[in-house]
Design an enzyme around this catalytic site. Structure first.
Site, PDB file in Angstrom:
ATOM      1  N   GLN A 264       0.774  -1.048   0.003  1.00  0.00           N
ATOM      2  CA  GLN A 264       0.108  -0.001  -0.041  1.00  0.00           C
ATOM      3  C   GLN A 264       0.528   1.025  -0.177  1.00  0.00           C
ATOM      4  OE1 GLN A 264      -2.680  -2.359   3.344  1.00  0.00           O
ATOM      5  NE2 GLN A 264      -3.640  -0.119   2.860  1.00  0.00           N
TER       6      GLN A 264
ATOM      7  N   ARG B  36      -7.845  -0.941   7.935  1.00  0.00           N
ATOM      8  CA  ARG B  36      -9.934  -0.318   7.431  1.00  0.00           C
ATOM      9  C   ARG B  36     -10.258   1.033   8.541  1.00  0.00           C
ATOM     10  NH1 ARG B  36     -14.003  -2.114   3.181  1.00  0.00           N
ATOM     11  NH2 ARG B  36     -14.469   0.195   2.136  1.00  0.00           N
ATOM     12  N   CYS B  37      -8.834   1.998   9.199  1.00  0.00           N
ATOM     13  CA  CYS B  37      -8.892   2.848   9.470  1.00  0.00           C
ATOM     14  C   CYS B  37      -7.679   4.100   9.479  1.00  0.00           C
ATOM     15  CB  CYS B  37      -9.541   2.304  11.167  1.00  0.00           C
ATOM     16  SG  CYS B  37      -8.213   1.873  12.082  1.00  0.00           S
TER      17      CYS B  37
ATOM     18  N   GLU C  11     -12.906   4.662   4.936  1.00  0.00           N
ATOM     19  CA  GLU C  11     -12.963   3.839   6.862  1.00  0.00           C
ATOM     20  C   GLU C  11     -13.774   4.362   7.499  1.00  0.00           C
ATOM     21  OE1 GLU C  11      -8.238   3.591   5.813  1.00  0.00           O
ATOM     22  OE2 GLU C  11      -9.045   5.254   6.992  1.00  0.00           O
TER      23      GLU C  11
END
Lengths: 287, 799, 165
Positions: free
Chosen positions: B236, B383-384, B753
Site C-alpha cells: 500500500q 480499514r482505519c 474507512e
C-alpha cells in the site's frame, strides 16, 4: 498448503476400486475430496496413494426399491438436494442438505464421502441415524448391509472394515404419519455445525408413536439421543416434556471445546436444535 | 437550445466530480486480466517458502538443512546465520523497533519465520520446508498483556535487555515498549475528583486481522549485471518500500524499482514490510534470479499484521445533565513480539487522542502503555486511520454508559454534547482542529429516517414480552488524511502526497500519483477530479500509480489519505495546469488573462460571445504556440502537504434482534449516514460504505485471533476466521449530508474507512442495548452467538 | 512422482498437459496454462475466488486435483466473453459497481454465470444462498446482488428476443 506426493489411480468399477485398495498399502479413497484434500494440504493426512472413485457409474443413481430409497454413495450433495425423488420420498435429506457447506462444495462433496469419513462435524451421519438408514459396503469378502445405527464409532472411526467401500445408502421411504425436522446452528456458511439435529417422528394422532433424534458434532461421533427418544415415545408432546427431553439431551452430549463454544454451550445448543427439529417434525407429520 | 443547457451538457459530458461514473479499472478485472503479484511469472523464477516455529517462545538449539538441501529442486535454505553477514537478519520496523527477518537464536511467536527455502517450484519448496529440522527448547510464553510487566514475567526481547531508553519513552520493564500520553493529566484528574457523575468502563478491543482475499507476496528480481533490483509486491506504500529497501540493501534508490501491481484488497494488511519480502529480495540478490514469495492464508492470518488488541478503560466526568466535563482514557496495548505498528513516527498509539470524538470536551487525558507479548507483530490500521477505530470505540461506548447511568436517551446525550456547527473549526482539548461539521443535522436526519421513537416503543413492547431487541447508535468523527508533515512522518519522510499531470497535444491526459489503489477506484475518481478542473472528459484521462520508476514519490494509500492528500495534490496540480492554460488562452485570444472567464472546458472572453478557446485547443497550442518566454508543454506536479487532517463524520443506527435460546444476533436494520464533504463519485462512495460496514460487521460479530495459554493461535483459516458470506451479511441503508472541508482544495474528506470505524461500536451499542434494561453496560466483542449466550445465561433469561 | 498426461477442454479449446497427481487444478490453470484470472484466496475451499465451471458445475479449483479434470470441460473467466463481446454477467458487474479490488470478481462472476443457469430469475434471498460459496471483502455484497439481478434480467430479455426472432 500443498499436499505431499501420492500415487493416483482412477477406479473404473466397484470391483476395480476394491482391488486397487487391496493392492496399495494405506491407500485412501477419494470421493468429493472436500474433507480429504484440505487435510492433505495441511499434511494432517499424507496417504501414499489415492484411489479416485468419481468415475464409477454404479455408485451413482437414485432409485426406489420396495420401501427403500436407494442412493448411490457417489451422488453429490447437490444431486441429492435437487432430486425430486428424494424430495418426495425422504425430504429430510433435501432440507438438511440445503444447510450443508456451500453450492460449490455441494457440487463435489458426496453423500457417501460425508458418511464414510467419520467426522463428527459431518451432517449425514446423524441424518442416517435419524432415518434408520442402511449402509451397503463392499469389500474383498463381498457385499454386506449394515444399519447406520452402530456404524459410527468415534472420530474418524466407523464400522467400515479395511479395504471396504461404501457403495449405497438405503433409507426407508416416508410412510403415512411420518414427519421430519432439521435444525442446525452454525457460525456461518461453510462452517461445521455448533450443533445439529435431524429428527424423525411417526405420529398416531397427537401421540408420538416413534421418534429418532440424531445429533451432530456434540460428541466423538454422531449419535442418537436415546434417553430423550424413550421419554417422548408414546406421548403427546408438551412444552414441559420437551424441556425434560432437552435436559436428557444435554446430559447425553460430550462435545469438544473449540472456537464454536464450550461443551456446555454446545450441549445446550444440541438440545435447542433437537427441540426445534422435534416441533418441525410433528408439524411436518400433520401435513 | 439555450446556452445554459449547452453548458450543462458539456459539463455532464466531462463525467467529472459528482457523477456516478462507471469505473475505468473494471474492464481488466471482469476479463480476468488484472495483474496481481502472484500472477507475475518471470523467466527462471524460483519460489520461497517459510519454515515456521510451532512454538510461541523457544530457543533455537539447532537447524539442520541437510535433508532439505538434498531434495532435488531445492536451491538454498537460508537462516538468520546466513543473513548475518549481510546484516539483514534483523530489520527496522516503522515504529522504531527492530524485527527479526529470520529468528535469531530465539522465536518470539508461533509461526515466526525460522528459515526460508528456495526451490524450483512451490511444491518442492513446500516439501523442503518439512525436511528442515529445527530443534527447539521451549521457554515460558507470555500471552496475557496484563502480566507483561509483572516482576517475574518471562523476558521476551533479550536483544533489548538493559536498553531502557525506548524509541518513544523510557521503558519501565524489559517487556515494556513505551508510555505515551496526551492531554492534561492533573487538570483532568481534578475535574474527576469533583464531578457530579463519573462513569468508568473497561473494554477489550480484541485482536483481529484485515484478511484481504489476496494474501501478501512479492517477486524480487535482481540483475547482477547492472545492479538493478525490481520488486513486485503487495504494498500500500511502494515508495516507502523503495526507500527502506535501498537503506537496508545499500542499493541506490535509483536502482531499486518497486511495483505495486493490482492489489487484491489491503485494509492495512499491506502497509508493513514483512520478512517474506526481505527474504525474497535477499535470495534474488544472492542467487541472481527472480524469487517469488507468496504467503498462504494461514501464514497471512498468523503472521502478517494483526490490528487492535487494545485493553481500554474509558471514563467520563459529567454533570447531572450529562454534559461532559472531562474524559480519561487508559490503554494497555498488546503489540506482540516486535513493535511493528504502522503509525506516523511521532505517534506510537496512532491518533488515539482523537478520542474526544464529536463532543465538546473541556479537558482530557490519554495514557497508553505498549507491551511485548509472544504474539505476531503488527498493530496496523485495519480499514482505519491509525487507531481511530479504537478511539471512536472507547468514546462511543463510554457515552452509552454515561447515558445509561443518567437514564438519558443515547441520542439525547449526544445531542447535548456535540460540538455545534458554529464552533467549527473546533480545537479539541487534545490538540486536533476539527475542520467542519454539522452533527445535529446529521443526527436528526437519521432519527427521522428510522422513526426512532417508534423503534423505542417497539423495544419497550418487546421487553415486556421478554424478547431481546437492541438499538445501537453512534455519532462518530474520524480523523483521516495523514497528514501535515509538521506532525506526521514515516521514517522521517513527511506524509505529503503527490500528483503529476501531463496534458498531451491532443488534449488527453496521463496522470500519476504517489498513492496506490487497492479497490478504491482511483483510476476513476482522480480522473473525475482532473476532468472537472481541466474540462477534459474523464474517459480521456489515464491514471497510473504504483510503479516507483514512473510515479512521483508518495506515502501511499491507507488511513483514508488518498482523497484528502492525493486528491488535493491532483486538484492543485490541475489548477497549475489551468493557470498556464489561461496564459496560453490569453495569448491565443489576444486579451489579458483578466479578461477571461473559465467555463467548464474553455476560457471565454468576457462579454464577447464566440471568443473562446477550449482546453483541447489550448493543449495543442501548448506544444506549438505559447507566449514568448513560456516553456512549451502542459504539465504540472504537486507535492501536497496538507494543512490539517480532514474529519469525516457520520451517524449510524443499528437494530438487532437476539435469539435468547441460541445467542444469535440478527441485524434487522443498519442505517448509515456519512458526511465525507464533497462527493466525487456517489456510486463509488456507496460501494466503499457497503464494504466498510461489512468489515465492521465482521469485526464486531465474529472476527478474532484468539490464543491459548501456550500462545498457540486458534483459528487461522477461513473456516474459523469470520469473513461473512452473502447469507450472514445484513442489508445496508446509506444516506449522506455534505459539509465540505474548508481547507481541502475540493472540499473532500475521504470516506472508505468511516463505515468500518463507525459501525463497530454501533453493533456493540445495539447488542448491549438489548440487555441495557437488565443493567448491562458493556459486552466485549466479538458478539458471536456463544458469547451472547453466555450473557443470557448469566442473566438467567431462559428457563 | 511421475507426471500424468491429462487432456481437457478449456474455454472451448482442447489442452494437453502433464501434471503431478497432487497438482491442484488452480495451479495447473494459473502456472502451467498461464490463465491467471482464476485466483487463490484461502486454499481451504471457503473463499471461492478459485471458482471455475467444470462439466457445467461451479467448483472450487483449489480443491480439485488436476488429474480429476482429465476429459472434462472447464470454463474460466477467460472464456466468459465470446465473439459477440462481454457476457451479460460481466457487463452487469460493471454497471452495478459489483467489484472493487477485482480479486474475488472472477470467481464471483463464474459462480453467477452458472447460478443464473440454475436459477434464471432468482429472488434476493436465492441469490444470497446461491452465491454463498464466494467471499468478498470489498463490496459488502449489496452491489453484487444488484449485478446478479441485472444480469438475470438482461439474460432473460436476450433469451426472449432469441425466442421471438
Amino acid at each position: 498448503m500443498i499436499p505431499s506426493e501420492f500415487e493416483y489411480h482412477k477406479a473404473t468399477s466397484i470391483q476395480d476400486a476394491i482391488a486397487k485398495l487391496a493392492e496399495n498399502d494405506e491407500a485412501k479413497i477419494i470421493a468429493g475430496g472436500h474433507s480429504l484434500l484440505p487435510m492433505m494440504k495441511l499434511r494432517f493426512a499424507e496417504p501414499p496413494c489415492l484411489i479416485d472413485i468419481n468415475g464409477i457409474e454404479e455408485l451413482r443413481g437414485i432409485s426406489v426399491e420396495g420401501d427403500m430409497l436407494v442412493i448411490g454413495a457417489m451422488n453429490t450433495e447437490n444431486e441429492v438436494l435437487n432430486s425430486p425423488l428424494v424430495q418426495e420420498k425422504c425430504s429430510l435429506l433435501t432440507e438438511a442438505i440445503k444447510l450443508v457447506a456451500d453450492p460449490q462444495v455441494r457440487n463435489r462433496g458426496t453423500i457417501g464421502g460425508d458418511v464414510a469419513h467419520g467426522d463428527p462435524g459431518n451432517d449425514h451421519p446423524a441424518i442416517m441415524l435419524a432415518l434408520d438408514a442402511e449402509l451397503v459396503l463392499e469389500g474383498p469378502d463381498g457385499k454386506r448391509t449394515t444399519p447406520a445405527n452402530g456404524f459410527f464409532l468415534g472420530t474418524y472411526w466407523t464400522g467400515m472394515e479395511e479395504g471396504e467401500l461404501l457403495t449405497q445408502i438405503r433409507v426407508p421411504v416416508r410412510e403415512q404419519g411420518v414427519g421430519y425436522g432439521y435444525a442446525k446452528l452454525k457460525r456461518k456458511t461453510g462452517d461445521y455445525a455448533v450443533a445439529g439435529s435431524p429428527v424423525y417422528v411417526k405420529m398416531n394422532g397427537d401421540t408420538v408413536s416413534d421418534i429418532r433424534i440424531g445429533l451432530t458434532n456434540v460428541g466423538p461421533c454422531a449419535f442418537r439421543a436415546e434417553a430423550a427418544e424413550n421419554l417422548l415415545r408414546g406421548n403427546v408432546i408438551t412444552d414441559d416434556l420437551l424441556k425434560e427431553a432437552g435436559a436428557l439431551i444435554i446430559d447425553a452430549c460430550d462435545p469438544a471445546e473449540d472456537l464454536r463454544g464450550s461443551p456446555e454451550y454446545k450441549s445446550h445448543m444440541a438440545a435447542e436444535m433437537a427441540k426445534r427439529a422435534i416441533r418441525q417434525a410433528i408439524e411436518d407429520a400433520r401435513n | 437550445m439555450s446556452e445554459a443547457t449547452t453548458k450543462q451538457e458539456r459539463e455532464a459530458a466531462l463525467e467529472g466530480m459528482g457523477c456516478s461514473k462507471k469505473r475505468k479499472e473494471d474492464a481488466r478485472f471482469i476479463q480476468g486480466t488484472g495483474r496481481y503479484t502472484d500472477d507475475i511469472k518471470l523467466p527462471g523464477m524460483l519460489y520461497a517458502d517459510m519454515v515456521r516455529s510451532p512454538y510461541a517462545h523457544a530457543r533455537i538449539k539447532s537447524i539442520n538443512k541437510d535433508e532439505a538441501l538434498a531434495l532435488p529442486g531445492v536451491i538454498a535454505v537460508l537462516t538468520a546465520e546466513d543473513l548475518k553477514p549481510l546484516s539483514l537478519h534483523w530489520m527496522p520496523t516503522l515504529a522504531g523497533d527492530v524485527q527479526a527477518v529470520l529468528a535469531d537464536e530465539k522465536v518470539h511467536f508461533q509461526y515466526q519465520e525460522v528459515a526460508v527455502v528456495i526451490a524450483e517450484d512451490r511444491y518442492i519448496a513446500a516439501d523442503a520446508v518439512d525436511l528442515v529440522q529445527v530443534e527447539y527448547e521451549e521457554l515460558p510464553p507470555l500471552v496475557d498483556a496484563h502480566k507483561a510487566m509483572d516482576p517475574d514475567a518471562p523476558i521476551l526481547r533479550e536483544d533489548l535487555v538493559g536498553k531502557m531508553e525506548g524509541a518513544h519513552s523510557v521503558r519501565k520493564h524489559d517487556n515494556h515498549i513505551f508510555n505515551w500520553q496526551a492531554g492534561d493529566k492533573d487538570a483532568t484528574d481534578r475535574v474527576f475528583d469533583h464531578a457530579d457523575v463519573v462513569v468508568s468502563q473497561d473494554m477489550y478491543y480484541h485482536r483481529v486481522h484485515p484478511c484481504p482475499l489476496e494474501t501478501c507476496g512479492s517477486v524480487a528480481s535482481f540483475d547482477k549485471v547492472n545492479g538493478h533490483l525490481t520488486v513486485y509486491l503487495t504494498s500500500q506504500a511502494p515508495h516507502v518500500v523503495r526507500t527502506v529497501v535501498s537503506m537496508l540493501s545499500g542499493i541506490p534508490e535509483s536502482k531499486v524499482r518497486i511495483v505495486s501491481p493490482d492489489i487484491g484488497g489491503g485494509f492495512g494488511n499491506k502497509v508493513g514490510i514483512y520478512p517474506g519480502y526481505v527474504c525474497a529480495i535477499v535470495a534474488s540478490i544472492v542467487l541472481g534470479v527472480p524469487v517469488k514469495w507468496v504467503e498462504d492464508r494461514m501464514e497471512n492470518l498468523s503472521t502478517t499484521a494483526f490490528a487492535r488488541d487494545y485493553h481500554m478503560t474509558g471514563e467520563i466526568a459529567a454533570d447531572s445533565n450529562g454534559i461532559i466535563k472531562a474524559l480519561r482514557v487508559n490503554v494497555l496495548a498488546d503489540h506482540g513480539a516486535f513493535d511493528a505498528c504502522a503509525d506516523p513516527s511521532k505517534f506510537p498509539a496512532g491518533l488515539m487522542h482523537i478520542c474526544t470524538g464529536s463532543y465538546d470536551v473541556p479537558v482530557a487525558h490519554v495514557n497508553v502503555d505498549g507491551v511485548y507479548t509472544n504474539k505476531a507483530p503488527g498493530g496496523v490500521a485495519y480499514r482505519c486511520s491509525f487507531r481511530v477505530t479504537e478511539a471512536v470505540y472507547v468514546i462511543e461506548r463510554t457515552m452509552d454508559v454515561l447515558a445509561q447511568k443518567l437514564n438519558i436517551d443515547k441520542a439525547e446525550i449526544r445531542r447535548r454534547n456535540f460540538v455545534k456547527a458554529e464552533q467549527f473549526p473546533y480545537d479539541t482539548c487534545l490538540g486536533w482542529q476539527l475542520d467542519s461539521g454539522d452533527y445535529h443535522t446529521a443526527l436528526d436526519k437519521v432519527l427521522d429516517a428510522v422513526d426512532y421513537p417508534a423503534l423505542r416503543k417497539e423495544q419497550e413492547e418487546k421487553r415486556a414480552k421478554g424478547e431481546l431487541m437492541g438499538i445501537g447508535l453512534v455519532t462518530f468523527t474520524e480523523i483521516v488524511g495523514a497528514g501535515p508533515s509538521r506532525n506526521c512522518d514515516i521514517l522521517g519522510v513527511g506524509m505529503f502526497d503527490s500528483a503529476e499531470i501531463r496534458v498531451h497535444p491532443t488534449g488527453s491526459v496521463m496522470a500519476r500519483m504517489g498513492t496506490i489503489t487497492q479497490g478504491q477506484g482511483h483510476q476513476t475518481t482522480y480522473a473525475q477530479i482532473i476532468a472537472s478542473e481541466l474540462g477534459i472528459t474523464s474517459d480521456e484521462i489515464s491514471i497510473e500509480e504504483g510503479d516507483t520508476d514512473t510515479a512521483p514519490y508518495g506515502l501511499g494509500t491507507y488511513g483514508s489519505r488518498s482523497t484528502p492528500v492525493g486528491g488535493a495534490a491532483t486538484a492543485v496540480a490541475a489548477r497549475k495546469i489551468q493557470a498556464k492554460a489561461r496564459k496560453i488562452a490569453a495569448h491565443l485570444l489576444e486579451v489579458s488573462e483578466d479578461d477571461l472567464d473559465w467555463e467548464v472546458d474553455r476560457f471565454k472572453v468576457k462579454g464577447v460571445p464566440g471568443q473562446e478557446k477550449t482546453m483541447k485547443e489550448i493543449a495543442w497550442a501548448a506544444y506549438n504556440n505559447v507566449p514568448e518566454g513560456m516553456e512549451p508543454g502542459l504539465e504540472a506536479v504537486d507535492y501536497y502537504d496538507p494543512p490539517n487532517f480532514t474529519y469525516p463524520y457520520g451517524v449510524y443506527l443499528c437494530v438487532v434482534d437476539i435469539d435468547k435460546h441460541t445467542g444469535e444476533t440478527h441485524v434487522r436494520r443498519f442505517y448509515a449516514l456519512d458526511d465525507c464533504g464533497t462527493r466525487i463519485n456517489p456510486m463509488i462512495i456507496d460501494g466503499q460504505i457497503h464494504g466498510g460496514l461489512n468489515e465492521g460487521f465482521a469485526v464486531a460479530m465474529g472476527q478474532e485471533l484468539p490464543f491459548d495459554k501456550q500462545g498457540n493461535l486458534l483459528g487461522n483459516t477461513l473456516m474459523d476466521y469470520f469473513v461473512p458470506t452473502f447469507v450472514e451479511t445484513p442489508h445496508w441503508e446509506t444516506d449522506y449530508t455534505v459539509t465540505p472541508s474548508p481547507h481541502h482544495p475540493i472540499g473532500a474528506k475521504g470516506v472508505a474507512e468511516s463505515p468500518h470505524v463507525g459501525s463497530i461500536p454501533c453493533f456493540t451499542s445495539a447488542v448491549v442495548d438489548a440487555f441495557s434494561h437488565l443493567g448491562i453496560t458493556h459486552m466485549d466483542m466479538p458478539h458471536n452467538a456463544y458469547r451472547v449466550w453466555q450473557q443470557i445465561q448469566e442473566l438467567e433469561l431462559t428457563e | 512422482m511421475a507426471k500424468q498426461h491429462i487432456s481437457f477442454n478449456l474455454n472451448g479449446k482442447q489442452v494437453d498437459t502433464l501434471v503431478e497427481p497432487r497438482e491442484l487444478l488452480v495451479h495447473t490453470l494459473r502456472e502451467n496454462l498461464n490463465l491467471t484470472g482464476t485466483h487463490i484466496g484461502c486454499e481451504s475451499s471457503h473463499c471461492g475466488v478459485c471458482t471455475v465451471d467444470m462439466n457445467g458445475q461451479s467448483v472450487k479449483s483449489c480443491t480439485v486435483l488436476a488429474v480429476q479434470a482429465d476429459k472434462t470441460e472447464v470454463k474460466t473467466v477467460e472464456g466468459l466473453a465470446d465473439a459477440d463481446g462481454l457476457h451479460e454477467v460481466q457487463k452487469a458487474f460493471v454497471e452495478e459497481h459489483g467489484l472493487q479490488c477485482g480479486f474475488c470478481t472472477t470467481g464471483m462472476m463464474m459462480r453467477a454465470y452458472r447460478f443464473l443457469q440454475e436459477n434464471p430469475n432468482p429472488t434476493e434471498e436465492e441469490i444470497r444462498w446461491g452465491m454463498s460459496g464466494n467471499l468478498c471483502r470489498c463490496t459488502g455484497y449489496q452491489n453484487i446482488i444488484k449485478a446478479v439481478q441485472t444480469a438475470a434480467k438482461n439474460l432473460q430479455n436476450a433469451n426472449k428476443s432469441v425466442e421471438t426472432a
